[in-house]
Enzyme design. Structure first.
Site, mmCIF file in Angstrom:
data_model
loop_
_atom_site.group_PDB
_atom_site.id
_atom_site.type_symbol
_atom_site.label_atom_id
_atom_site.label_comp_id
_atom_site.label_asym_id
_atom_site.label_seq_id
_atom_site.Cartn_x
_atom_site.Cartn_y
_atom_site.Cartn_z
ATOM 1 N N LYS A 13 1.207 -1.453 0.381
ATOM 2 C CA LYS A 13 -0.138 -0.051 0.363
ATOM 3 C C LYS A 13 0.352 1.279 -0.239
ATOM 4 C CE LYS A 13 -2.208 -0.400 4.481
ATOM 5 N NZ LYS A 13 -1.872 -2.218 4.239
ATOM 6 N N ARG A 88 -9.137 1.266 8.995
ATOM 7 C CA ARG A 88 -8.765 0.172 9.076
ATOM 8 C C ARG A 88 -9.896 -0.698 9.846
ATOM 9 N NH1 ARG A 88 -2.585 0.610 9.129
ATOM 10 N NH2 ARG A 88 -1.858 -1.087 9.132
ATOM 11 N N ARG A 127 11.194 -6.180 4.027
ATOM 12 C CA ARG A 127 11.065 -4.599 5.003
ATOM 13 C C ARG A 127 12.030 -3.619 5.047
ATOM 14 N NH1 ARG A 127 5.410 -2.219 5.084
ATOM 15 N NH2 ARG A 127 5.582 -3.511 6.722
ATOM 16 N N ARG A 160 11.923 -2.396 10.520
ATOM 17 C CA ARG A 160 10.569 -2.449 11.553
ATOM 18 C C ARG A 160 10.734 -2.973 12.704
ATOM 19 N NH1 ARG A 160 5.678 0.076 7.906
ATOM 20 N NH2 ARG A 160 4.651 -0.980 9.897
ATOM 21 N N ARG A 171 -0.429 -9.531 13.691
ATOM 22 C CA ARG A 171 -1.405 -8.464 12.547
ATOM 23 C C ARG A 171 -2.361 -8.762 11.112
ATOM 24 N NH1 ARG A 171 4.065 -5.124 10.756
ATOM 25 N NH2 ARG A 171 2.036 -3.257 10.108
HETATM 26 P P1 ADP Z 1 2.297 -2.207 3.052
HETATM 27 O O1 ADP Z 1 2.523 -0.168 3.324
HETATM 28 O O2 ADP Z 1 0.586 -2.259 2.704
HETATM 29 O O3 ADP Z 1 2.561 -2.378 4.615
HETATM 30 P P2 ADP Z 1 4.804 -1.775 1.729
HETATM 31 O O4 ADP Z 1 4.139 -0.650 0.532
HETATM 32 O O5 ADP Z 1 5.598 -1.309 2.925
HETATM 33 O O6 ADP Z 1 3.502 -2.530 2.365
HETATM 34 O O7 ADP Z 1 5.584 -2.993 1.265
HETATM 35 C C1 ADP Z 1 6.118 -4.244 1.908
HETATM 36 C C2 ADP Z 1 7.454 -4.521 1.271
HETATM 37 O O8 ADP Z 1 7.167 -4.964 0.052
HETATM 38 C C3 ADP Z 1 8.277 -3.925 1.159
HETATM 39 O O9 ADP Z 1 9.534 -4.256 1.892
HETATM 40 C C4 ADP Z 1 8.176 -3.385 -0.036
HETATM 41 O O10 ADP Z 1 9.600 -2.845 -0.638
HETATM 42 C C5 ADP Z 1 8.541 -4.338 -1.566
HETATM 43 N N1 ADP Z 1 6.990 -4.593 -1.633
HETATM 44 C C6 ADP Z 1 6.642 -2.947 -2.288
HETATM 45 N N2 ADP Z 1 5.309 -4.012 -3.336
HETATM 46 C C7 ADP Z 1 6.421 -4.895 -3.520
HETATM 47 C C8 ADP Z 1 6.315 -5.739 -4.999
HETATM 48 N N3 ADP Z 1 5.229 -5.532 -5.964
HETATM 49 N N4 ADP Z 1 6.641 -6.821 -5.485
HETATM 50 C C9 ADP Z 1 7.364 -7.337 -3.833
HETATM 51 N N5 ADP Z 1 8.163 -6.280 -3.260
HETATM 52 C C10 ADP Z 1 6.731 -5.426 -2.885
HETATM 53 P P1 AMP Z 2 1.485 0.870 9.111
HETATM 54 O O1 AMP Z 2 2.877 1.802 9.144
HETATM 55 O O2 AMP Z 2 0.263 0.890 8.446
HETATM 56 O O3 AMP Z 2 1.701 -0.849 8.908
HETATM 57 O O4 AMP Z 2 1.206 0.769 10.425
HETATM 58 C C1 AMP Z 2 1.324 0.410 11.911
HETATM 59 C C2 AMP Z 2 0.917 0.343 12.906
HETATM 60 O O5 AMP Z 2 -0.040 1.608 13.343
HETATM 61 C C3 AMP Z 2 -0.264 -0.335 12.763
HETATM 62 O O6 AMP Z 2 0.006 -2.054 12.981
HETATM 63 C C4 AMP Z 2 -1.325 -0.159 13.948
HETATM 64 O O7 AMP Z 2 -0.888 -0.647 15.079
HETATM 65 C C5 AMP Z 2 -0.709 1.543 14.205
HETATM 66 N N1 AMP Z 2 -2.168 2.111 13.080
HETATM 67 C C6 AMP Z 2 -1.659 3.089 11.583
HETATM 68 N N2 AMP Z 2 -2.950 3.234 11.059
HETATM 69 C C7 AMP Z 2 -3.861 2.231 12.177
HETATM 70 C C8 AMP Z 2 -5.068 3.191 12.078
HETATM 71 N N3 AMP Z 2 -5.406 3.207 10.681
HETATM 72 N N4 AMP Z 2 -6.037 2.261 13.131
HETATM 73 C C9 AMP Z 2 -4.947 1.771 14.139
HETATM 74 N N5 AMP Z 2 -3.785 1.849 14.046
HETATM 75 C C10 AMP Z 2 -3.230 2.101 12.931
#
Ligand code: ADP
Ligand code: AMP
Length: 214
Positions: A13, A88, A127, A160, A171
């Site tokens: 995302k 969420r 990541r 992270r 999660r």
């Molecule tokens: P989210 O925001 O949904 O938690 P991220 O955008 O941070 O996810 O992506 C999660 C991990 O997957 C990161 O390490 C990112 O670089 C990697 N990633 C994102 N898109 C792709 C893809 N299309 N193919 C492979 N790896 C990806």
């Molecule tokens: P993210 O970076 O989107 O993966 O979010 C990391 C963490 O932040 C999540 O696992 C939750 O603990 C918290 N968080 C982020 N957005 C929300 C939301 N909209 N509602 C509740 N918790 C959130």
């Protein structure tokens, strides 16, 4: 253009939201980034949020809803925004809709980035996030030019705390229970679009641009 990114943690995302924000010139609003910035600054909100984030739990709705409603009311959001990680829960979605209703606005697209659970643990354990600018990479799929160093700003990359395997499982469970119902919520509002998130980053983005329009 008002866009919501849906999908499991690690589905991509944030990666796609940043590309959308750059292409369409709209703000990228990530609640996870907002919480992490608050943790870094040591604010009261950051301290409260951290106790939930470290356990892989959602931060309570009352700590997140007002923050987002205020943010989307700012002037730079007049032409739209891409929300990443919010809503969420169903109550968060309802609060957002109520706030938008008052302004005579609505969400245009809810993009559901679909990636099966079995790929998620790999995505999240690989990541790496920049400590300074928040850019994200993947050690195998989206590597940096120099290992451990951000391409964009030259700062150090970290894993992270909440991307450790035991927290990732938690999660994912929380996602299925509390966030997945939003798919039906936005389907009923006729704004849901499915995106295959298993493709390469650029191919996923091409599909998204085809949905949003060039
Ligand atoms: P989210 O925001 O949904 O938690 P991220 O955008 O941070 O996810 O992506 C999660 C991990 O997957 C990161 O390490 C990112 O670089 C990697 N990633 C994102 N898109 C792709 C893809 N299309 N193919 C492979 N790896 C990806
Ligand atoms: P993210 O970076 O989107 O993966 O979010 C990391 C963490 O932040 C999540 O696992 C939750 O603990 C918290 N968080 C982020 N957005 C929300 C939301 N909209 N509602 C509740 N918790 C959130």
């Amino acid at each position: 253009m008002k866009i919501i990114m849906l999908g499991a943690p690690g589905a991509g995302k944030g990666t796609q939201a940043k590309m959308i924000a750059d292409k369409y010139g709209i703000p990228h609003i990530s609640t996870g980034d907002i919480f992490r910035a608050n943790i870094k600054e040591g604010t009261e909100l950051g301290q409260k949020a951290k106790t939930y984030m470290d356990q892989g739990l959602l931060v309570p709705d009352e700590l997140v809803v007002d923050l987002v409603v205020d943010r989307v009311g700012k002037e730079d959001c007049a032409n739209g925004y891409v929300l990443d990680g919010f809503p969420r829960t169903i109550p968060q979605a309802e609060s957002l809709d109520a706030a938008l209703d008052k302004l005579g606005e609505k969400i245009d697209f809810a993009l559901n980035v679909e990636v099966p659970d079995e790929n998620i643990v790999n995505r999240m354990s690989g990541r790496r996030a920049c400590v300074s600018c928040g850019a994200t990479y993947h050690i195998v799929h989206i590597p940096t030019k120099v290992e451990g160093i951000c391409d964009r700003c030259g700062s150090e990359l970290i894993l992270r705390d909440d991307d450790k395997p035991e927290t990732v499982q938690k999660r994912l469970g929380v996602y299925h229970e509390q966030t997945q119902p939003l798919i039906d919520y936005y389907k009923a509002k006729e704004v849901l679009v499915e995106v295959d998130g298993t493709k390469d980053m650029q191919d996923v983005f091409t599909d998204i641009v085809n949905i949003l329009g060039a």
